[in-house]
Design an enzyme around this catalytic site. Structure first.
Site, short mmCIF file in Angstrom:
data_model
loop_
_atom_site.label_atom_id
_atom_site.label_comp_id
_atom_site.label_asym_id
_atom_site.label_seq_id
_atom_site.Cartn_x
_atom_site.Cartn_y
_atom_site.Cartn_z
N ARG A 235 30.92 23.50 71.52
CA ARG A 235 31.08 23.64 72.98
C ARG A 235 32.48 24.13 73.27
O ARG A 235 33.30 24.28 72.37
CB ARG A 235 30.88 22.28 73.63
CG ARG A 235 31.82 21.24 72.99
CD ARG A 235 31.91 19.95 73.73
NE ARG A 235 32.48 18.90 72.94
CZ ARG A 235 33.77 18.59 72.87
NH1 ARG A 235 34.65 19.32 73.52
NH2 ARG A 235 34.19 17.59 72.13
N HIS B 279 42.70 7.80 69.12
CA HIS B 279 42.00 8.95 68.52
C HIS B 279 41.61 10.00 69.55
O HIS B 279 40.74 10.83 69.30
CB HIS B 279 40.75 8.52 67.74
CG HIS B 279 41.04 7.54 66.65
ND1 HIS B 279 41.83 7.83 65.57
CD2 HIS B 279 40.66 6.25 66.49
CE1 HIS B 279 41.91 6.77 64.79
NE2 HIS B 279 41.22 5.79 65.33
N GLU C 80 35.25 7.25 55.10
CA GLU C 80 36.19 8.28 54.67
C GLU C 80 37.49 7.64 54.21
O GLU C 80 37.90 6.62 54.75
CB GLU C 80 36.54 9.22 55.85
CG GLU C 80 35.52 10.28 56.08
CD GLU C 80 35.84 11.17 57.29
OE1 GLU C 80 36.87 10.96 57.95
OE2 GLU C 80 35.03 12.07 57.55
N LYS D 180 27.87 14.00 61.85
CA LYS D 180 29.02 14.16 60.97
C LYS D 180 28.63 14.10 59.50
O LYS D 180 29.31 14.68 58.65
CB LYS D 180 30.07 13.09 61.28
CG LYS D 180 30.73 13.29 62.64
CD LYS D 180 31.94 12.40 62.80
CE LYS D 180 32.34 12.20 64.24
NZ LYS D 180 33.07 13.29 64.85
#
Ligand code: ADP
Ligand code: ADP
Ligand code: MG
Length: 497
Positions: free
Chosen positions: A300, A243, A208, A124
């Protein structure tokens, strides 16, 4: 639609996965006239994926590392069975660059992108840096080198709360912690790192800004080796618990043409920039003010790909296979349209009234989906659900002219497949679908938490229980019945309304 006349060189595919996705991939292989080999373990002999292909290979007993994640064993099977290509499904080895490299070394085609794309997008931090350079908006925060506790804390105080600590190697919602108060930062960092190390063998994190009321919007992309980088519009996956997505839809009620154009154009810009190959998904967070940010790219096939197939009429697995075989994408971008509205729900073996804890048991009656409903599942009547694998039982997909009709159709469909014998989130999903705000299209990632009280199970009183039993008997009364779980039968008769 145009098709490439060049004959497909892929004749035999090994599906390196299990459950519903193995069954789903086998279906497209069959329709392309390609042989498929599936894998299963000793305990899974009775499950559909063991016998859905032309040949099933028993991996024996053992841990995940010894079975579905055993790269050398899977390569051996490929060689022994002379397979041309491997479809990795999602999860497991689907984003594993070591596996991708090993296949290449052995001259076996991976139905997926290059190891390089997987590595770049699987991290990430690296992907955010790359997207920033490309000019795609990313969530403000810290994705620098310093992993020291003190350094991260300093950065956290610069960002301010609420903030999100996120594992750079993360996936499946793991390794994430929201920090509302900087005093909680130390303990949250420790637990995020611990979880990340456990799940991914890597405890690096990034920070973040936590977007408070966002929607999750993602764009399906498809790229071939002839320079075509297309998109197949968006999916909205805002309804999540822990999540993780539980309800997905396409199109999203949050996008107008202008926003859709910007988000899909950025998505194809990304695939082109990284010279992507195959099917992928660009995930974004959409803020209330209409700004959107790149979240990650999944390199994917996505769990929720069927809703895209429904609205575009494109079989994504067939496209993946054709692309891996060197062919062009079978359609042109301008030929694609979003037709109608599609909704998917993920049926889980879990207890929504008890913290969504996974449940186990025997499926003594699964049910048959109502007409026109797509049920992607790896379970039949009589199958056992164990704690060994992901608790997802099935995906239910509907496609109707409008969102309103899709929602109605889905509630009806869920009544037809009760998956009796185990605790599931089925009635919980029905309660979400029936929620006024959901019906209005006011969806956001905290929906489930915000409306926790509204979504709680309604306890039946004794009269209602008696009516539920009567309804059950009127409906045939053939299978096991638990009056405590009688909610659906009561809905069937409509007496709760
Ligand atoms: P999607 O966006 O397709 O829903 P998810 O992140 O929910 O993807 O993951 C799909 C499946 O893959 C889930 O079963 C999840 O548990 C599994 N998964 C995703 N990422 C990882 C990972 N890094 N390691 C192990 N399993 C993963
Ligand atoms: P994973 O790889 O586990 O899927 P993602 O980065 O895609 O992780 O995030 C998963 C979900 O977590 C998102 O769909 C969203 O609901 C939430 N999320 C992630 N980042 C943020 C953020 N900065 N602010 C608010 N919510 C976030
Ligand atoms: Mg994600």
């Amino acid at each position: 639609m145009t098709t490439d006349s060049k004959e497909l060189k892929i004749k035999r595919i090994l599906i390196a996965n299990r459950g519903e996705i193995a069954c789903r991939v086998a279906r497209s292989c069959r329709s392309l006239g390609i042989e498929s080999i599936t894998l299963f373990t000793e305990k899974e002999k009775e499950l559909p994926h063991a016998s859905v292909g032309d040949f099933g290979f028993n991996l024996g007993e053992g841990s995940l590392a010894e079975t579905y994640l055993n790269i050398s064993k899977i390569i051996e099977i490929c060689k022994e069975k002379k397979v041309d290509a491997v479809h990795p499904g999602y999860g497991f080895l689907s984003e594993n660059s070591v596996f991708a490299n090993e296949l290449e070394k052995n001259g076996i085609v991976l139905i997926g992108p290059s190891a390089h794309s997987m590595e770049l997008m699987g991290d990430k931090k690296a992907s955010k840096i790359s997207m920033e350079k490309l000019g795609v908006p990313v969530i403000p925060g810290y994705h620098g080198e310093d992993q020291s506790h003190a350094g991260l804390k300093k950065e956290a105080s610069k960002i301010g709360t609420p903030l999100l600590i996120k594992a750079t190697a993360g996936g499946g919602g793991k390794g994430m912690r929201v920090v509302h108060d900087l005093n909680e930062f130390d303990s949250s960092l420790d637990s995020a790192k611990r979880e990340a190390l456990n799940a991914f063998g890597n405890d690096q994190v990034l920070l973040e800004k936590y977007i408070v009321n966002p929607r999750h919007i993602e764009v399906q992309v498809l790229s071939d080796s002839h320079g075509n980088h297309f998109h197949l519009f968006e999916r909205e996956c805002s309804i999540q618990r822990r999540h993780q997505k539980i309800i997905e839809e396409s199109p999203s009620s949050a996008l107008d043409d202008k926003l859709r154009k910007a988000m899909t154009e950025d998505a194809t810009k990304i695939s082109k920039h990284i010279n992507y190959l195959g099917a992928g998904t660009i995930e974004y967070i959409l803020d209330e003010d209409g700004s959107y940010y790149f979240l990650e790219m999944n390199t994917r096939l996505q769990v929720e790909h069927p809703i895209t197939e429904a609205v575009t009429g494109i079989d994504l697995v067939k496209e993946q296979i054709r692309i891996a075989g060197g062919q062009k994408i079978s359609f042109k971008q301008e030929e694609l349209q979003q037709t109608g509205h599609s909704l998917e729900v993920r049926l889980y073996a879990e207890d929504p009234d008890n913290g969504f804890l996974p449940s186990i048991g025997d499926i003594n009656y699964r049910g048959i989906p109502s007409h026109g409903v797509r049920l992607d599942t790896g379970y039949n009547d009589g199958n056992k659900v164990t704690i060994d694998y992901d608790p997802m039982l099935a995906k239910v997909i509907v496609h109707k002219a409008t969102r309103e009709e899709s929602i109605r159709e889905m509630s009806y469909a869920l009544n037809s497949i009760p998956f009796l014998g185990i605790k599931t989130n089925r009635e919980y999903l029905m309660r979400v679908l029936d929620h006024t705000e959901f019906k209005k299209g006011v969806t956001f990632t905290h929906f489930v938490n915000t409306y926790e009280d509204d979504l709680k199970k309604v306890e039946l009183n004794s009269t209602q229980k008696a009516k539920a039993i009567a309804t059950y008997l009127l409906n045939g009364g053939k299978h096991d019945f638990n009056v405590e779980q009688a909610d659906a039968w009561s809905q069937l008769s409509g007496f709760r309304n």
